[in-house]
Enzyme design. Structure first.
Site, PDB file in Angstrom:
ATOM      1  N   HIS A 168       0.837  -1.195   0.000  1.00  0.00           N
ATOM      2  CA  HIS A 168       0.000   0.000   0.000  1.00  0.00           C
ATOM      3  C   HIS A 168       0.876   1.252   0.000  1.00  0.00           C
ATOM      4  CE1 HIS A 168      -2.913   2.971   1.720  1.00  0.00           C
ATOM      5  NE2 HIS A 168      -3.746   2.304   0.937  1.00  0.00           N
ATOM      6  N   SER A 370      -8.194 -14.821  -1.689  1.00  0.00           N
ATOM      7  CA  SER A 370      -8.603 -13.447  -1.982  1.00  0.00           C
ATOM      8  C   SER A 370     -10.036 -13.352  -2.485  1.00  0.00           C
ATOM      9  CB  SER A 370      -7.661 -12.829  -3.021  1.00  0.00           C
ATOM     10  OG  SER A 370      -8.071 -11.521  -3.356  1.00  0.00           O
TER      11      SER A 370
END
Length: 455
Positions: A168, A370
């Site tokens: 991130h 995911s």
């Protein structure tokens, strides 16, 4: 939603993965246009007529958001949050959780007791004893990353920050803010940290301690770095426990992977901190997060602040007292069983969409742990705006959250197939090659597949 009846999807039973013949027909879907920027101004009371009064503007704004909520597929927030009516009376109070959550406040208008209850829940989930941890409810995942990396820097002042290129952006922001030397680590095609590259860079800097950011669900592909392999790599490179600090960025998947695979995140391993975002998978109408570290670490950061009659080791100092109550209420309403059901449903729906796209010869990838379905970037910007997709280079993604039903995924798939027929039908424009982004085995371009399926 407007539809021109031209095709329809042949539905399988709701729990099933599509068969080879799932794509039978398609119905053209026309989502409402994206929200336009409001032309607003602050006006004096009594100087506006009914059409431009604050109540009228807010009412129309609410209607627009309600309409657009169905088409919000590319961003990781769970807007299926139905506790607002029960908690709305709290808005009449100013609740400020200032300073250390575990210290009494000199004023009554706080929610530290709710905050500690939320922290205890996560401490139990991540296997750290109540007396061994410290944490607080943050304003989001970015603050959690800033705090975790700051703790690592305080413990290891000369340490080098190692983070994969799929981390991130807040991790790189932390490196700039704290002026930490940083090594960016390569990733595999699915977004996981490349431990061979990590090994080479650790050995190159073996005279310096290591501060390592581990991703439990990368931002775009949802990849989960292998903590055990990273720990083994540190050991193989000669790093003792006092020479490294591990921060886990588990913003989205920190509430997914514990219900799929045991002990992916555990303080029984030599990790230093974990952060999650509360408004993502769990759901909260206000951005927030949870940050937990070891109590023994926080002494390096905590300072006595006489003005607030408290110790403080947080980034923000004054913190929103509403969010701990919102998180507490949601956790109490769902419980681990409810979260486990959400996880199962989201992963099944992600596989459902992946199979739809794959059978329609559309480039697509889905990591094992995911709920993020990565696909080729749509050719038309208006399409991505309609469905609120997030795009990077030649790929986009759909994040299958608890609020996303199969009917919504069907509508998205139908619209995508119909639009691709328009974009690529004359052959002058071809679907993008995404082999470099998601692997040749997942790419359906002319080079790697050689055909397109229009239904």
């Amino acid at each position: 939603m407007m539809m021109n009846v031209a095709f329809c999807l042949h539905h399988q039973p709701k729990g099933c993965i599509p068969s080879e013949n799932i794509v039978k027909k398609v119905v053209k879907v026309t989502p409402p246009g994206p929200r336009k920027k409001l032309q607003l101004a602050v006006t004096e009371p009594g100087l506006t007529n009914g059409l431009f009064s604050p109540d009228y503007i807010l009412d129309n704004y609410l209607k627009t958001l309600t309409q657009r909520a169905k088409y919000h597929l590319g961003f990781p927030d769970n807007i299926c949050y139905d506790h607002h009516a029960a908690l709305a009376p709290l808005l009449q109070f100013h609740l400020n959780n200032c300073g250390d959550p575990f210290m009494e406040s000199p004023v009554d208008f706080h929610s530290k007791d709710f905050e500690v209850a939320v922290l205890d829940w996560f401490a139990k989930l991540w296997e750290i004893e109540k007396d061994d941890y410290w944490g607080y409810v943050t304003h989001g995942g970015t603050e959690g990353n800033l705090h975790g990396i700051l703790v690592g820097r305080e413990l290891l002042p000369s340490g080098i920050l190692y983070a994969s290129k799929d981390s991130h952006y807040s991790v790189f922001k932390a490196a700039r803010l704290y002026r930490i030397n940083m090594e960016m680590i390569n990733t595999s095609i699915n977004g996981e940290m490349d431990c061979s590259d990590l090994r080479a860079k650790l050995l190159h800097n073996k005279d310096k301690p290591a501060i390592i950011n581990i991703n439990i669900g990368t931002t775009f592909k949802g990849a989960v770095d292998d903590i055990d392999v990273i720990l083994q790599t540190l050991q193989d490179c000669g790093y003792s426990h006092d020479k490294f600090y591990i921060h886990c960025d588990a913003a989205l998947s920190g509430l997914i992977v514990p219900f799929i695979k045991n002990q992916v995140i555990s303080f029984k391993k030599p990790i230093g901190s974990v952060t999650i975002s509360g408004h993502k998978f769990l759901g909260c109408p206000i951005p927030c997060g949870v940050q937990i570290t070891r109590k023994s670490h926080i002494v390096y950061l905590s300072r006595k602040v006489e003005y607030i009659a408290s110790m403080d080791a947080t980034i923000s100092g004054s913190r929103n007292g509403l969010t701990p109550i919102l998180l507490w209420y949601n956790l109490s309403s769902k419980g681990q069983i409810g979260l486990q059901q959400d996880v199962k449903r989201c992963l099944n729906n992600a596989r459902y969409l992946k199979d739809l796209l794959q059978q329609a010869k559309i480039s697509v990838m889905l990591n094992e742990l995911s709920n993020i379905v990565v696909l080729e970037r749509p050719h038309d910007h208006q399409f991505t705006r309609h469905w609120q997709l997030s795009c990077v280079r030649n790929i986009a993604h759909v994040i299958v959250m608890p609020r996303i039903t199969r009917d919504i995924l069907d509508d998205f798939f139908i619209d995508l197939v119909q639009q691709r027929k328009i974009w690529y039908q004359d052959g002058s424009i071809k679907p993008p090659c995404v082999a470099d982004d998601i692997g040749a085995q997942n790419c359906a371009c002319a080079i790697h597949n050689g055909q397109y399926l229009f239904v």
